[in-house]
Design a protein around this motif. Structure first.
Motif, PDB file in Angstrom:
ATOM      1  N   SER A 161       0.840  -1.191   0.000  1.00 38.70           N
ATOM      2  CA  SER A 161       0.000   0.000   0.000  1.00 38.70           C
ATOM      3  C   SER A 161       0.877   1.244   0.000  1.00 38.70           C
ATOM      4  O   SER A 161       2.050   1.192   0.339  1.00 38.70           O
ATOM      5  N   ARG A 162       0.244   2.335  -0.405  1.00 37.86           N
ATOM      6  CA  ARG A 162       0.940   3.615  -0.417  1.00 37.86           C
ATOM      7  C   ARG A 162       0.399   4.482   0.705  1.00 37.86           C
ATOM      8  O   ARG A 162      -0.810   4.615   0.874  1.00 37.86           O
ATOM      9  N   ARG A 163       1.329   5.042   1.467  1.00 34.71           N
ATOM     10  CA  ARG A 163       0.993   6.009   2.515  1.00 34.71           C
ATOM     11  C   ARG A 163       1.913   7.197   2.319  1.00 34.71           C
ATOM     12  O   ARG A 163       3.121   7.067   2.492  1.00 34.71           O
ATOM     13  N   SER A 164       1.345   8.301   1.910  1.00 40.15           N
ATOM     14  CA  SER A 164       2.112   9.507   1.617  1.00 40.15           C
ATOM     15  C   SER A 164       3.115   9.189   0.514  1.00 40.15           C
ATOM     16  O   SER A 164       2.721   8.776  -0.568  1.00 40.15           O
ATOM     17  N   ASP A 165       4.412   9.343   0.790  1.00 42.91           N
ATOM     18  CA  ASP A 165       5.429   9.070  -0.225  1.00 42.91           C
ATOM     19  C   ASP A 165       6.075   7.696  -0.053  1.00 42.91           C
ATOM     20  O   ASP A 165       7.132   7.431  -0.631  1.00 42.91           O
ATOM     21  N   GLN A 166       5.490   6.814   0.745  1.00 41.85           N
ATOM     22  CA  GLN A 166       6.029   5.479   0.987  1.00 41.85           C
ATOM     23  C   GLN A 166       5.121   4.420   0.365  1.00 41.85           C
ATOM     24  O   GLN A 166       3.901   4.486   0.493  1.00 41.85           O
ATOM     25  N   ILE A 167       5.730   3.452  -0.307  1.00 39.93           N
ATOM     26  CA  ILE A 167       5.021   2.269  -0.787  1.00 39.93           C
ATOM     27  C   ILE A 167       5.734   1.091  -0.144  1.00 39.93           C
ATOM     28  O   ILE A 167       6.960   0.975  -0.238  1.00 39.93           O
ATOM     29  N   SER A 168       4.989   0.232   0.528  1.00 34.09           N
ATOM     30  CA  SER A 168       5.640  -0.896   1.194  1.00 34.09           C
ATOM     31  C   SER A 168       4.677  -2.065   1.281  1.00 34.09           C
ATOM     32  O   SER A 168       3.469  -1.909   1.126  1.00 34.09           O
ATOM     33  N   GLY A 169       5.245  -3.239   1.524  1.00 35.22           N
ATOM     34  CA  GLY A 169       4.405  -4.419   1.649  1.00 35.22           C
ATOM     35  C   GLY A 169       5.220  -5.683   1.812  1.00 35.22           C
ATOM     36  O   GLY A 169       6.360  -5.650   2.290  1.00 35.22           O
ATOM     37  N   THR A 170       4.631  -6.780   1.386  1.00 40.15           N
ATOM     38  CA  THR A 170       5.246  -8.096   1.513  1.00 40.15           C
ATOM     39  C   THR A 170       5.320  -8.761   0.141  1.00 40.15           C
ATOM     40  O   THR A 170       4.653  -8.335  -0.795  1.00 40.15           O
ATOM     41  N   PHE A 171       6.123  -9.820   0.059  1.00 40.90           N
ATOM     42  CA  PHE A 171       6.186 -10.608  -1.166  1.00 40.90           C
ATOM     43  C   PHE A 171       6.327 -12.071  -0.815  1.00 40.90           C
ATOM     44  O   PHE A 171       6.728 -12.433   0.292  1.00 40.90           O
ATOM     45  N   GLU A 172       5.979 -12.907  -1.772  1.00 38.75           N
ATOM     46  CA  GLU A 172       6.171 -14.347  -1.674  1.00 38.75           C
ATOM     47  C   GLU A 172       6.468 -14.848  -3.070  1.00 38.75           C
ATOM     48  O   GLU A 172       5.889 -14.361  -4.040  1.00 38.75           O
ATOM     49  N   SER A 173       7.390 -15.807  -3.178  1.00 43.63           N
ATOM     50  CA  SER A 173       7.724 -16.330  -4.501  1.00 43.63           C
ATOM     51  C   SER A 173       7.256 -17.772  -4.636  1.00 43.63           C
ATOM     52  O   SER A 173       7.057 -18.475  -3.645  1.00 43.63           O
ATOM     53  N   SER A 174       7.094 -18.165  -5.872  1.00 45.56           N
ATOM     54  CA  SER A 174       6.685 -19.532  -6.168  1.00 45.56           C
ATOM     55  C   SER A 174       7.571 -20.040  -7.297  1.00 45.56           C
ATOM     56  O   SER A 174       7.859 -19.290  -8.217  1.00 45.56           O
ATOM     57  N   PRO A 175       8.076 -21.224  -7.248  1.00 49.03           N
ATOM     58  CA  PRO A 175       7.703 -22.315  -6.365  1.00 49.03           C
ATOM     59  C   PRO A 175       8.522 -22.405  -5.076  1.00 49.03           C
ATOM     60  O   PRO A 175       8.209 -23.216  -4.211  1.00 49.03           O
ATOM     61  N   SER A 176       9.564 -21.594  -4.881  1.00 45.64           N
ATOM     62  CA  SER A 176      10.455 -21.788  -3.731  1.00 45.64           C
ATOM     63  C   SER A 176       9.838 -21.409  -2.391  1.00 45.64           C
ATOM     64  O   SER A 176      10.234 -21.923  -1.363  1.00 45.64           O
ATOM     65  N   GLY A 177       8.895 -20.480  -2.386  1.00 47.37           N
ATOM     66  CA  GLY A 177       8.272 -20.065  -1.135  1.00 47.37           C
ATOM     67  C   GLY A 177       9.016 -18.977  -0.382  1.00 47.37           C
ATOM     68  O   GLY A 177       8.717 -18.723   0.785  1.00 47.37           O
ATOM     69  N   GLU A 178       9.994 -18.321  -1.027  1.00 48.93           N
ATOM     70  CA  GLU A 178      10.675 -17.196  -0.370  1.00 48.93           C
ATOM     71  C   GLU A 178       9.626 -16.180   0.067  1.00 48.93           C
ATOM     72  O   GLU A 178       8.644 -15.964  -0.631  1.00 48.93           O
ATOM     73  N   ARG A 179       9.857 -15.563   1.207  1.00 41.80           N
ATOM     74  CA  ARG A 179       8.948 -14.538   1.717  1.00 41.80           C
ATOM     75  C   ARG A 179       9.767 -13.404   2.287  1.00 41.80           C
ATOM     76  O   ARG A 179      10.847 -13.630   2.824  1.00 41.80           O
ATOM     77  N   GLY A 180       9.212 -12.206   2.208  1.00 44.25           N
ATOM     78  CA  GLY A 180       9.921 -11.075   2.783  1.00 44.25           C
ATOM     79  C   GLY A 180       9.119  -9.800   2.695  1.00 44.25           C
ATOM     80  O   GLY A 180       7.909  -9.815   2.442  1.00 44.25           O
ATOM     81  N   THR A 181       9.801  -8.708   2.923  1.00 46.20           N
ATOM     82  CA  THR A 181       9.170  -7.388   2.917  1.00 46.20           C
ATOM     83  C   THR A 181       9.918  -6.475   1.962  1.00 46.20           C
ATOM     84  O   THR A 181      11.074  -6.723   1.606  1.00 46.20           O
ATOM     85  N   TRP A 182       9.270  -5.400   1.577  1.00 48.74           N
ATOM     86  CA  TRP A 182       9.875  -4.401   0.721  1.00 48.74           C
ATOM     87  C   TRP A 182       9.324  -3.039   1.074  1.00 48.74           C
ATOM     88  O   TRP A 182       8.223  -2.918   1.625  1.00 48.74           O
ATOM     89  N   SER A 183      10.115  -2.027   0.817  1.00 47.89           N
ATOM     90  CA  SER A 183       9.705  -0.659   1.112  1.00 47.89           C
ATOM     91  C   SER A 183      10.403   0.263   0.122  1.00 47.89           C
ATOM     92  O   SER A 183      11.588   0.071  -0.185  1.00 47.89           O
ATOM     93  N   ALA A 184       9.666   1.233  -0.396  1.00 46.89           N
ATOM     94  CA  ALA A 184      10.244   2.166  -1.366  1.00 46.89           C
ATOM     95  C   ALA A 184       9.655   3.553  -1.158  1.00 46.89           C
ATOM     96  O   ALA A 184       8.506   3.694  -0.739  1.00 46.89           O
ATOM     97  N   GLU A 185      10.473   4.554  -1.441  1.00 44.83           N
ATOM     98  CA  GLU A 185      10.031   5.934  -1.355  1.00 44.83           C
ATOM     99  C   GLU A 185       9.811   6.480  -2.749  1.00 44.83           C
ATOM    100  O   GLU A 185      10.653   6.306  -3.642  1.00 44.83           O
ATOM    101  N   VAL A 186       8.670   7.135  -2.928  1.00 49.09           N
ATOM    102  CA  VAL A 186       8.335   7.706  -4.233  1.00 49.09           C
ATOM    103  C   VAL A 186       9.299   8.844  -4.524  1.00 49.09           C
ATOM    104  O   VAL A 186       9.527   9.702  -3.677  1.00 49.09           O
ATOM    105  N   ASN A 187       9.881   8.819  -5.725  1.00 53.17           N
ATOM    106  CA  ASN A 187      10.854   9.854  -6.116  1.00 53.17           C
ATOM    107  C   ASN A 187      10.169  11.100  -6.610  1.00 53.17           C
ATOM    108  O   ASN A 187       9.118  11.129  -7.093  1.00 53.17           O
TER     109      ASN A 187
END
Length: 157
Positions: A131-157
């Protein structure tokens, strides 16, 4: 041939011609090509309301940040180039600055401040939500088929 059977033949022939005409000339005037998916439709400058009453606030956006949870470790830098379409679909590119990754296309959708997209890397497909909140976009991810999981965060330029 009787007059009645001649009328039936004429109606069938007319119907067949009409069906061929519609099949050859779709209402858009041309058949859709694979390139049409990537044609950018610029959203209007005025936010539009969704069916839930929320406003779509994400326009064409570039953002930089980090991602964590990849098997290769660390918190590599990432870039998002997002091009939301007027119909809610999302196209763009994801760049992960780590060996084995690089730039790849992404596809998904935007609903108000929420976004979901997927991006292929080799035999893996990474599914992101956030989701985007102000100038931040962040969330979670999951990959398939390996099942990697994690988080990500980015600032709008």
């Amino acid at each position: 041939m009787t007059e009645a059977s001649h009328g039936q033949v004429t109606r069938l022939l007319s119907c067949g011609i009409l069906i061929c005409f519609i099949a050859i000339h779709p209402s858009s005037g041309r058949a859709q090509t694979a390139d049409d998916d990537w044609r950018e439709i610029r959203p209007s400058a005025v936010p539009t309301e969704t069916s839930t009453g929320a406003q779509d606030s994400l326009g064409p956006t570039t953002a930089t940040g980090t991602i964590s949870g990849l098997r290769s470790g660390g918190n590599p830098e990432m870039e998002l180039r997002l091009r939301p379409q007027s119909n809610g679909f999302l196209h763009g590119e994801l760049v992960i600055h780590q060996s084995g990754f690089g730039m790849t296309p992404l596809d998904g959708y935007v609903r108000g401040d929420r976004l979901e997209f997927q991006a292929p890397y080799g035999s893996e497909t990474y599914y992101f939500e956030g989701s985007r909140r102000s100038d931040q976009i962040s969330g979670t991810f999951e990959s398939s088929p390996s099942g990697e999981r994690g988080t990500w965060s980015a600032e709008v330029n």
